[in-house]
Design a protein around this motif. Sequence first.
Motif, PDB file in Angstrom:
ATOM      1  N   TRP A 104      47.586  37.573  40.573  1.00 34.61           N
ATOM      2  CA  TRP A 104      46.575  36.741  39.907  1.00 34.61           C
ATOM      3  C   TRP A 104      45.243  37.454  40.014  1.00 34.61           C
ATOM      4  O   TRP A 104      44.858  37.909  41.091  1.00 34.61           O
ATOM      5  N   THR A 105      44.555  37.594  38.878  1.00 37.12           N
ATOM      6  CA  THR A 105      43.277  38.296  38.942  1.00 37.12           C
ATOM      7  C   THR A 105      42.099  37.396  38.647  1.00 37.12           C
ATOM      8  O   THR A 105      41.078  37.476  39.282  1.00 37.12           O
TER       9      THR A 105
ATOM     10  N   GLU B 342      44.347  45.961  27.546  1.00 34.96           N
ATOM     11  CA  GLU B 342      45.568  45.821  26.751  1.00 34.96           C
ATOM     12  C   GLU B 342      45.672  44.470  26.045  1.00 34.96           C
ATOM     13  O   GLU B 342      46.439  44.307  25.100  1.00 34.96           O
ATOM     14  N   HIS B 343      44.909  43.473  26.515  1.00 37.34           N
ATOM     15  CA  HIS B 343      44.915  42.166  25.866  1.00 37.34           C
ATOM     16  C   HIS B 343      43.682  41.977  24.979  1.00 37.34           C
ATOM     17  O   HIS B 343      43.300  40.841  24.679  1.00 37.34           O
ATOM     18  N   ARG B 345      40.649  42.245  25.691  1.00 36.92           N
ATOM     19  CA  ARG B 345      39.498  41.624  26.344  1.00 36.92           C
ATOM     20  C   ARG B 345      38.466  42.698  26.656  1.00 36.92           C
ATOM     21  O   ARG B 345      38.825  43.834  26.921  1.00 36.92           O
ATOM     22  N   HIS B 366      38.225  43.118  32.574  1.00 33.87           N
ATOM     23  CA  HIS B 366      39.288  42.273  32.002  1.00 33.87           C
ATOM     24  C   HIS B 366      38.731  40.949  31.488  1.00 33.87           C
ATOM     25  O   HIS B 366      39.235  39.869  31.804  1.00 33.87           O
ATOM     26  N   VAL B 368      35.936  39.462  32.164  1.00 32.57           N
ATOM     27  CA  VAL B 368      34.990  38.736  33.021  1.00 32.57           C
ATOM     28  C   VAL B 368      33.675  39.510  33.039  1.00 32.57           C
ATOM     29  O   VAL B 368      33.645  40.667  33.479  1.00 32.57           O
ATOM     30  N   GLU B 393      35.272  33.492  38.805  1.00 32.98           N
ATOM     31  CA  GLU B 393      35.911  34.636  38.153  1.00 32.98           C
ATOM     32  C   GLU B 393      35.273  35.943  38.590  1.00 32.98           C
ATOM     33  O   GLU B 393      35.963  36.927  38.865  1.00 32.98           O
ATOM     34  N   ARG B 396      36.423  36.771  42.067  1.00 31.55           N
ATOM     35  CA  ARG B 396      37.774  37.348  42.126  1.00 31.55           C
ATOM     36  C   ARG B 396      37.742  38.838  41.781  1.00 31.55           C
ATOM     37  O   ARG B 396      38.414  39.652  42.412  1.00 31.55           O
ATOM     38  N   GLU B 400      38.843  41.983  44.198  1.00 29.45           N
ATOM     39  CA  GLU B 400      39.763  43.037  43.782  1.00 29.45           C
ATOM     40  C   GLU B 400      39.170  44.416  44.000  1.00 29.45           C
ATOM     41  O   GLU B 400      39.828  45.326  44.488  1.00 29.45           O
ATOM     42  N   HIS B 459      48.184  32.569  42.134  1.00 30.41           N
ATOM     43  CA  HIS B 459      47.428  31.473  41.530  1.00 30.41           C
ATOM     44  C   HIS B 459      47.130  30.413  42.603  1.00 30.41           C
ATOM     45  O   HIS B 459      47.979  30.151  43.466  1.00 30.41           O
ATOM     46  N   GLY B 469      50.932  36.190  30.038  1.00 33.26           N
ATOM     47  CA  GLY B 469      49.592  35.759  30.445  1.00 33.26           C
ATOM     48  C   GLY B 469      49.524  34.261  30.636  1.00 33.26           C
ATOM     49  O   GLY B 469      48.524  33.730  31.111  1.00 33.26           O
TER      50      GLY B 469
END
Lengths: 115, 500
Positions: A104-105, B342-343, B345, B366, B368, B393, B396, B400, B459, B469
């Motif tokens: 989950w990102t 790849e999506h 975004r 991605h 955000v 967001e 997160r 990462e 999650h 997704g």
Amino acid sequence: MIRQGDIILIPTSSVEIDKLQPAPKDPRGIVLAEGETSGHFHALVGRGKLFRFRDTRRDQMLLRVTSKSGGKIAVVGGEINGSPRHKTLLLEKGDYIVRVQRSWTSANASRKVSD
Amino acid sequence: MRKYKLTPKHKARLPEWRDRWIANAMRTRGQTDEERELARDHVEGLYRAAGLPPPPRSRIVFVPSPIVGAFAAGFSAWIWETRRNAATEDAAKWAASMAGAVKNAIAATIVATWDAIHVATWDATRDATRVAIENATRAATEGATWSATWSATRVATEDATRVAIENATRDATWAATEDATWSATEDATENAAWSAMRAATEDATWSATRVATEDATWDATGVATWAATENATSAATSAATACAGNKWLSDLNMAQLALDLFGSESQSALACAGLAYRFVNGGSHWSGRSAYISFFRHVAKLNIDYSNWNHYERLAELAGPRWVHKEFCILSDFPEVLTVDEHNRPHNDNGPFCKWRDGFSLYSIHGVRVPEWLLTRPDRLTVDAINDETNEEVRRVMIERYGVSRYVQDAQFLTVHEDVDLSGQERRLLRRGDTLVVEVVNSTVDGDGTRRRYHISVHPELRPLLSSGELGEPQSMSCHNAVASTFGLRGEEYQIESES
């Protein structure tokens, strides 16, 4: 159900043949997934075919092990201190859905785990 | 009317058409002089199509980025409105002072963006300010009293405004500005020209095409182009336009610029910049509709009058976002950098996902939006910085980049659940706030006899992470369910027979 690091193989018999599209040829063989950081990859040792298909809204990958004696899943490259990242596992003849682990990102988003 | 039916020959060309317009939306090659000249012709065509006299060519102004466009358009709209209302002598005098301020500001080189806004504002309002000066000269006899009043009020209002803008949060500033000046700025940013043009070009052709065709073709061209480009292009444009009145006040210190230009009227001018989205068109960044309509024009060759639409279509290829006002038109160049994941975004791990030619940059991981320092100053990324971030967001993304394992260790997570996996290795489910991670140990022993320990973000409700997704239904808090969710499965579906 078989797991090797960040991939799992789920035995299946329910995927219709006409939904399957052959996966693009890979000179390295039948490659199921690859790590982004170390250059290693998970591959089938033995006879088989790799397909892509769309199930509901998901892009999925199907591995068909065709040899009567089955096959093996091995990790190639990315050894740590001379040892493979994951031990080789045996596979019986048949079809397997291949899934790559995701983490989950952020809200509404996940990405493939790359170890 | 008999509906056009997609022929196999035409259908085969849909992907090509879609890709062509996706490439147009994602264009990063700069505008050429020839394109600017052509764009001027088509801007004139747009006004004529709407039954409006085009502004003089000198007031068809090109700017390097949408942030410059939004402020210049908002400020210019305010100047034109002030000019229109300059019935009283005081107002005329104010306008004259303002004209001086604009000129002085142009002379002063502060930041590239400021200069660009000054120049664009001046170009778009030159006539209005010149007339205002003339009006002011006629009332020169009262100049002495005006100057005295101006000086007396300007310092006080400036200070008050400065404090309000610098200290208040962006939302509070926006609310205060909007409340105080809403009706005035509504008039100033009137979008009648915009509406008329849209009705005469885009809407008319759109309706005619939709009536004559089938939904499938819209899906294959417009929807496909939109889906592939919307995230990145709307982030690139909207961030810089719809939010001009608040977000960028602090980022670019636009409040100071407005004070320099407008003195006590700075709040109204800023509010106009905030409302500039009312007369913006996305240009190349709104390629979805153009992909659809142009397909029927050039491939299917429907019997529709495209003479008005032609200007709209050409401008979608010749320029980025544009602001269409009765008195002026401001058009932005294309970005220099525009990247997606790849999506589709907005995404770039190593720099801005969108950078315009004046240096104005936006950062995103991605999809955000993140602060610039996260990419350019990794030394500032600490546990405190992560904990201080209020946007979940963004937090997160910070975790990462910091490293989940390192963060779990440094930030002292609480154990929610623990058990042992199939190969006898310990697992822990760890939580801190809304961040949930599962700690697992590799079942294969490394060459040095140790096992690697991984921390995988899951999650917060352990919903399975599907490859599309999408998310599955929530699960109870257990390590098993957490690991299952990372393969898009529920705990009861995750039954491993062998593992390595």
